[in-house]
Design an enzyme around this catalytic site. Structure first.
Site, PDB file in Angstrom:
ATOM      1  N   SER A 147     -59.289  13.136 -48.525  1.00 17.63           N
ATOM      2  CA  SER A 147     -58.795  13.468 -47.189  1.00 17.63           C
ATOM      3  C   SER A 147     -58.777  12.204 -46.350  1.00 17.63           C
ATOM      4  O   SER A 147     -59.457  11.216 -46.674  1.00 17.63           O
ATOM      5  CB  SER A 147     -59.743  14.497 -46.541  1.00 17.63           C
ATOM      6  OG  SER A 147     -59.493  14.642 -45.164  1.00 17.63           O
ATOM      7  N   TYR A 160     -68.286  17.292 -43.972  1.00 11.86           N
ATOM      8  CA  TYR A 160     -67.011  17.253 -44.693  1.00 11.86           C
ATOM      9  C   TYR A 160     -66.581  15.808 -44.932  1.00 11.86           C
ATOM     10  O   TYR A 160     -66.174  15.433 -46.041  1.00 11.86           O
ATOM     11  CB  TYR A 160     -65.952  17.995 -43.885  1.00 11.86           C
ATOM     12  CG  TYR A 160     -64.563  17.973 -44.478  1.00 11.86           C
ATOM     13  CD1 TYR A 160     -64.218  18.811 -45.544  1.00 11.86           C
ATOM     14  CD2 TYR A 160     -63.584  17.123 -43.967  1.00 11.86           C
ATOM     15  CE1 TYR A 160     -62.944  18.796 -46.084  1.00 11.86           C
ATOM     16  CE2 TYR A 160     -62.311  17.102 -44.503  1.00 11.86           C
ATOM     17  CZ  TYR A 160     -61.989  17.941 -45.559  1.00 11.86           C
ATOM     18  OH  TYR A 160     -60.721  17.917 -46.089  1.00 11.86           O
TER      19      TYR A 160
END
Length: 260
Positions: A147, A160
């Site tokens: 990501s 995350y």
């Protein structure tokens, strides 16, 4: 068929195939001749994906399970070897986002454990057995889904971000360890994209995708978030059998966010 898009008889393992990037990637590779091994925790969604790719002419096998479980990773590679005799490509796409916004000073153990169990261990266990199979064959290609949060700061989603940074660390380490044995390992780092993970999350309380794109894309040079197909098209190019020298890359696909 153009060799850049020709996956004829390539055995491709995709986790997180019940929806989003995983489903779209399977649907892109099916008419290009790939033999598919699909997996997801969501058994019902996985079954739907299997049906769609079978209609597109793909030979497909599948197994539902939890990528955080090392035995599941071993099972998937074993399934590929049993049914097709080899494993050419693996895409470690399964992952979870976070709906609980908090600073580093507020991180809780439950969220941190969930992020690392699924987003990190899921990739690590996958690569462990995928690489073993590829070494026996003489090479292969692995793509891990990280990501933009794995490339820089992600205020409010520290757990995350930490997990996605770890995915890039695993990717680059494996690329260096096994590049000399003809195994390429890369990561793709998308910005926000229209997938169920985003569209159906707390980021979109009104379930208005146009409003969501505008809000999340306000700091993006293209002033919008990605369509899932825009990310998957890049995944196909990274996995192309004709792409033989890309290794150890963590590639941003972000509408220009990394250029700011």
């Amino acid at each position: 068929m153009d060799p850049l898009l020709n996956f004829t008889d390539k055995v491709v393992l995709i986790t997180g195939a019940a929806s989003g990037f995983g489903r779209l990637l399977a649907q892109q590779l099916a008419p290009r001749g790939a033999k598919l091994v699909l997996a997801d925790f969501n058994a019902a969604g996985l079954t739907e994906t299997v049906a769609t790719v079978a209609e597109l002419g793909a030979t497909v096998v599948y197994a539902a399970g939890d990528v955080a479980d090392e035995a599941h990773a071993k099972e998937l590679v074993g399934l590929a070897l049993k049914e097709f005799g080899q494993l050419d490509i693996a895409v470690n796409n399964a992952g979870v986002g976070t709906t609980k916004l908090c600073s580093v000073a507020e991180i809780d153990a439950e969220n941190m454990d969930r992020q690392f169990d699924i987003n990190v261990k899921g990739v690590a266990w996958g690569m462990k057995y995928q690489i073993q199979a590829m070494l026996a064959k003489g090479g292969g290609s692995i793509l891990n889904v990280s990501s933009m949060a794995g490339l820089g700061a992600a205020p409010g989603v520290a757990s995350y971000s930490a997990a996605k940074h770890a995915v890039i660390g695993l990717t680059k380490t494996a690329a260096v360890e096994f590049g000399g044995r003809n195994i390429r390992v890369n990561a793709i780092c998308p910005f926000f994209a229209h997938t169920p993970l985003v569209d159906e999350s707390d980021l979109n309380p009104n379930r208005n995708t146009e409003e969501l794109s505008k809000n999340l894309g306000r700091n993006c040079p293209m002033k919008r978030i990605a369509q899932a197909e825009e990310i998957v098209n890049v995944m196909v190019m990274m996995l192309s059998p004709a792409n033989t020298y890309m290794n150890g890359v963590a590639l941003p696909v972000d509408g220009g966010v990394a250029a700011i």
